[in-house]
Design a protein around this motif. Structure first.
Motif, PDB file in Angstrom:
ATOM      1  N   THR A   1       0.825  -1.208   0.000  1.00 59.44           N
ATOM      2  CA  THR A   1       0.000   0.000   0.000  1.00 59.44           C
ATOM      3  C   THR A   1       0.856   1.253   0.000  1.00 59.44           C
ATOM      4  O   THR A   1       0.603   2.192  -0.771  1.00 59.44           O
ATOM      5  N   LEU A   2       1.867   1.291   0.839  1.00 63.37           N
ATOM      6  CA  LEU A   2       2.731   2.472   0.900  1.00 63.37           C
ATOM      7  C   LEU A   2       3.502   2.654  -0.399  1.00 63.37           C
ATOM      8  O   LEU A   2       3.656   3.789  -0.880  1.00 63.37           O
ATOM      9  N   TYR A   3       3.976   1.576  -0.978  1.00 65.38           N
ATOM     10  CA  TYR A   3       4.737   1.682  -2.223  1.00 65.38           C
ATOM     11  C   TYR A   3       3.847   2.191  -3.358  1.00 65.38           C
ATOM     12  O   TYR A   3       4.298   2.963  -4.213  1.00 65.38           O
ATOM     13  N   MET A   4       2.595   1.796  -3.365  1.00 60.67           N
ATOM     14  CA  MET A   4       1.694   2.188  -4.449  1.00 60.67           C
ATOM     15  C   MET A   4       1.039   3.545  -4.201  1.00 60.67           C
ATOM     16  O   MET A   4       0.644   4.211  -5.166  1.00 60.67           O
ATOM     17  N   GLN A   5       0.933   3.972  -2.946  1.00 59.77           N
ATOM     18  CA  GLN A   5       0.149   5.176  -2.655  1.00 59.77           C
ATOM     19  C   GLN A   5       0.918   6.282  -1.953  1.00 59.77           C
ATOM     20  O   GLN A   5       0.392   7.394  -1.825  1.00 59.77           O
TER      21      GLN A   5
ATOM     22  N   TYR B   1      11.575   1.818  -0.462  1.00 61.57           N
ATOM     23  CA  TYR B   1      11.231   0.443  -0.109  1.00 61.57           C
ATOM     24  C   TYR B   1      11.988  -0.062   1.111  1.00 61.57           C
ATOM     25  O   TYR B   1      11.440  -0.820   1.922  1.00 61.57           O
ATOM     26  N   SER B   2      13.252   0.334   1.295  1.00 56.51           N
ATOM     27  CA  SER B   2      13.999  -0.131   2.478  1.00 56.51           C
ATOM     28  C   SER B   2      13.384   0.420   3.759  1.00 56.51           C
ATOM     29  O   SER B   2      13.254  -0.295   4.763  1.00 56.51           O
ATOM     30  N   SER B   3      13.013   1.695   3.733  1.00 58.78           N
ATOM     31  CA  SER B   3      12.386   2.304   4.907  1.00 58.78           C
ATOM     32  C   SER B   3      11.058   1.631   5.222  1.00 58.78           C
ATOM     33  O   SER B   3      10.742   1.359   6.391  1.00 58.78           O
ATOM     34  N   ILE B   4      10.273   1.374   4.179  1.00 56.17           N
ATOM     35  CA  ILE B   4       8.967   0.731   4.377  1.00 56.17           C
ATOM     36  C   ILE B   4       9.144  -0.637   5.027  1.00 56.17           C
ATOM     37  O   ILE B   4       8.469  -0.974   6.012  1.00 56.17           O
ATOM     38  N   VAL B   5      10.055  -1.433   4.481  1.00 57.30           N
ATOM     39  CA  VAL B   5      10.250  -2.792   4.993  1.00 57.30           C
ATOM     40  C   VAL B   5      10.725  -2.758   6.447  1.00 57.30           C
ATOM     41  O   VAL B   5      10.226  -3.510   7.296  1.00 57.30           O
TER      42      VAL B   5
END
Length: 440
Positions: A31-35, A40-44
């Motif tokens: 969701t965060l990557y698409m919106q 990506y490293s921070s999200i993971v």
């Protein structure tokens, strides 16, 4: 200090989405990557921490995560310390001096290592970049091999995914050995592979749908080079003013690095070695990259968390220079360099320990932090009792007798339940609303 830290602002959003809404990190990552963002490293990293709160209570997991970020930075300082020595050996006294200097003189300590979202994006990424830089520098002193390249490829992919500014630093870092190979006629294939890995990682971060979705809602004047240069110049003046205000701490930090450089270098071969110069130039590049690129991309002055990352790189560059200066003195002093280095390091440490900056940090950590943390835990326990009831919760303001100490006090909920921090906290605890009562 990290042991007294507690969740701040949008930490509640991430933990709420993962722990309450989704139950696992994968939907949140997508969701965060698409919106929202291509980092990506921070999200993971953030969603992994939030998912772990199913097993470890957040009040314990949160400070543990921050402490882990600080320890990774200590590892990064040990890695960078190899650039101080002629033979690329780790210099542990220098690493400790660099670690303490950055942590003590950091412009915004809250956003650097006391707020997990900020620490993940701008502290963990900066630390891994220093490890990458040291590995790339060390790889230039030995024959290239696939075994030695794989960690570099992995670090490139990881670091690029933290934020756009450190990604630009990665491109500059990889350029140093590539240009050296062009100049000397060395093999170019390994460097082309590195840049291919970088290009793929950079495309995954920059071309993410979330970046365009977020930017489409922005009303700021972005991509104005003249305005970015003007804003960057103003930010640079503010950035430099800190070290004019604190010359004692700055000089003590440089002396500490010089003393640490003396301790190891007395036994080095007295051969000229300038392999460290381009790496210092790469680190110094952080100032224009952060202070100008941020307003150009976003349309406003670089915030504290971005200045923190720029400061980390610039400070490490200055401390490497000081360490190399100490190493040069050690070559001339011979056997006396050990004594001179110990005395210099000791005097610098005493100066830092008696400085006004250290006294402020120490007073805050000793007098304010335990009480603030106790109030955080009290509020947390009360909100936990209402978890899942969808009832509104009224909370008392924190005492903050020391006029909102800047080191620990982040954004708090307010009286308006529609305020974004209130909504984040309500989502995390699964209650109808969080409303701050009047202090009276």
């Amino acid at each position: 200090m990290t042991l007294f830290a507690f969740m701040q602002t949008d930490d509640f959003c991430t933990f709420g989405r993962v722990a309450a809404a989704h139950g696992n990190p994968f939907p949140d990552i997508a969701t965060l990557y698409m919106q929202w963002t291509g980092r990506y490293s921070s999200i993971v990293a953030m969603t992994a921490a939030a998912a772990a709160s199913h097993v470890v209570p957040a009040e314990f997991l949160y400070p543990a995560g921050l402490l882990a970020c600080a320890l990774v930075f200590l590892w990064a300082c040990v890695s960078a310390s190899r650039l101080v020595d002629r033979e690329m050996r780790p210099n542990f006294p220098w690493a400790v001096a660099a670690f303490g200097t950055v942590m003590l003189l950091m412009p915004s300590k809250l956003e650097q290592y006391l707020w997990l979202t900020g620490a993940t994006v701008y502290f963990l990424g900066a630390s891994l970049f220093l490890v990458l830089l040291a590995r790339v520098a060390a790889a230039g002193t030995r024959p290239l091999s696939v075994r030695g390249e794989v960690p570099i490829w992995a670090l490139v992919v990881a670091v690029v995914g933290f934020n756009e500014f450190v990604a630009v630093m990665v491109a500059a870092c990889l350029a140093v050995p590539a240009f050296a190979a062009l100049r000397t006629g060395g093999p170019l294939r390994p460097h082309l592979i590195r840049y291919a890995v970088f290009a793929a990682a950079f495309a995954a971060a920059v071309l993410a749908p979330g970046n365009f979705a977020r930017d489409s809602a922005s009303v700021l004047a972005r991509h104005d080079l003249q305005a970015a240069l003007s804003t960057g110049w103003e930010s640079l003046q503010l950035f430099a003013a800190r070290f004019v205000v604190e010359p004692t701490e700055t000089c003590a930090a440089l002396l500490a690095s010089a003393g640490a450089g003396m301790l190891l270098s007395q036994s080095s071969r007295p051969t000229p070695n300038s392999h460290w110069v381009p790496w210092v130039m790469v680190l110094a590049l952080a100032i224009p990259v952060h202070l100008v690129a941020y307003p150009f991309l976003v349309g406003e002055a670089a915030p504290g968390r971005v200045l923190n990352q720029a400061f980390t790189f610039a400070a490490i560059a200055a401390l490497i220079l000081a360490g190399r200066g100490g190493a040069a003195v050690a070559q001339r002093a011979g056997a006396r360099s050990l004594l001179i280095g110990c005395v210099t390091l000791g005097l610098a440490g005493l100066t830092l320990l008696t400085s006004s900056t250290y006294r402020t940090v120490f007073k805050t950590a000793v007098d304010f932090a335990p009480k603030w943390h106790a109030e955080q835990l009290e509020r947390h326990a009360g909100l936990q009792l209402l978890r899942g009831t969808r009832r509104p919760a009224y909370v008392r303001p924190f005492t903050r007798e020391d006029a909102n100490p800047p080191i620990y006090a982040g954004g708090d909920v307010g009286p308006d339940p529609k305020y974004w921090i209130n909504q984040c906290a309500a989502g995390y605890y699964g209650i109808g609303a969080v409303i701050q009562m009047r202090r009276e």
